[in-house]
Enzyme design. Structure first.
Site, PDB file in Angstrom:
ATOM      1  CD  GLU A 177      -3.218   0.734   2.144  1.00 46.49           C
ATOM      2  OE1 GLU A 177      -3.983   0.075   1.328  1.00 46.49           O
ATOM      3  OE2 GLU A 177      -3.022   1.114   3.209  1.00 46.49           O
ATOM      4  CE  LYS A 183      -2.488   4.042   5.717  1.00 47.31           C
ATOM      5  NZ  LYS A 183      -3.466   3.131   6.474  1.00 47.31           N
ATOM      6  CE  LYS A 219      -7.397   0.777   2.292  1.00 46.26           C
ATOM      7  NZ  LYS A 219      -6.569   0.118   2.906  1.00 46.26           N
ATOM      8  CD  GLU A 238     -12.772  -2.689   3.658  1.00 39.55           C
ATOM      9  OE1 GLU A 238     -11.652  -2.557   2.855  1.00 39.55           O
ATOM     10  OE2 GLU A 238     -13.355  -2.057   4.221  1.00 39.55           O
ATOM     11  CG  ASN A 267     -10.851  -3.355   7.180  1.00 37.96           C
ATOM     12  OD1 ASN A 267      -9.833  -3.818   7.590  1.00 37.96           O
ATOM     13  ND2 ASN A 267     -11.296  -2.411   6.662  1.00 37.96           N
ATOM     14  CD  GLU A 275      -9.626  -5.435   2.810  1.00 40.72           C
ATOM     15  OE1 GLU A 275      -9.726  -4.256   3.295  1.00 40.72           O
ATOM     16  OE2 GLU A 275     -10.317  -6.026   2.001  1.00 40.72           O
ATOM     17  CB  SER A 276      -6.772  -3.759   8.731  1.00 41.05           C
ATOM     18  OG  SER A 276      -7.287  -3.043   7.374  1.00 41.05           O
TER      19      SER A 276
END
Length: 227
Positions: free
Chosen positions: A54, A56, A116, A165, A186, A216-217
């Site tokens: 990612e 960001k 995203k 998601e 997520n 995710e995450s």
């Protein structure tokens, strides 16, 4: 709740864009863009654990990240390090991103790139494809069923992949009838912003084996990925 603030600002952003004369050409630009790279295939064809790396620049909780990210350089480092695909934050007010970041990342590598963002309108799907996005994120928590289905259909019609998601059973039940190729679970609760890695473990058995599942995450150590 931060998610509500983001979505409200996104509605204002979309309304402002829709008022611009050039918006009428987005559909044509999207359909004339370079052929999308296969995001799903890129995640399925690696011998090791596939990683979506990612880009960001900041977050609402942590503030600025990575000390003024050089998008192209970071994208190339991710590719050299073995990433299977890229995720680029394009929200400006809360994450410091832009569609220019997405273009820059895609031009710098051979990897497929996901936009995203908080997609709530077809305009955002068209501008994603026009900017070169190969996939977009669709967050079930912020989309009613009809709009979720319509956006998913539009994404697929443009040749892109959709990362659908979810973060609980109720959202998963809403998404499964669309028979998506890819579902992202997520581990971060978008209402409380807390992270629980068991979320993915709990929901994975409820998803068809033929569907690609993206966790995710919340991952910070290699052993968490191996688990």
């Amino acid at each position: 709740m931060i998610l509500d603030k983001i979505v409200e600002m996104k509605k204002e952003e979309v309304a402002e864009k829709q008022a611009r004369p050039e918006t009428r050409y987005l559909g044509s630009l999207a359909r004339e863009a370079a052929v999308p790279r296969d995001f799903v295939a890129a995640l399925k064809t690696r011998a090791r654990v596939p990683i979506i790396a990612e880009i960001k620049k900041k977050s609402p909780s942590a503030g600025p990240l990575n000390g003024g990210t050089d998008v192209a350089a970071r994208a190339r480092r991710y590719e050299a390090g073995g990433a299977s695909a890229l995720s680029v934050l394009t929200d400006g007010p809360f994450f410091g991103g832009s569609l220019s970041d997405l273009k820059e990342a895609r031009d710098a590598t051979h990897l497929p790139v996901l936009r995203k963002d908080f997609i709530i309108d077809p305009l955002q799907v068209f501008e994603a494809r026009a900017a070169g996005a190969d996939a977009v994120l669709l967050i079930a928590a912020i989309l009613p069923d009809g709009l979720l289905a319509a956006l998913y259909g539009l994404v697929r019609s443009l040749g892109m992949a959709a990362l659908m998601e979810v973060h609980n059973e109720a959202e998963l039940e809403r998404v499964l009838p669309l028979e998506p190729r890819m579902i992202g679970v997520n581990n971060r609760n978008l209402a409380t912003m807390t992270v629980d890695l068991d979320t993915c473990r709990r929901l994975r058995p409820l998803i068809p084996a033929s569907t690609l599942v993206v966790a995710e995450s919340g991952f910070s150590r290699p052993e968490e990925v191996r688990d």
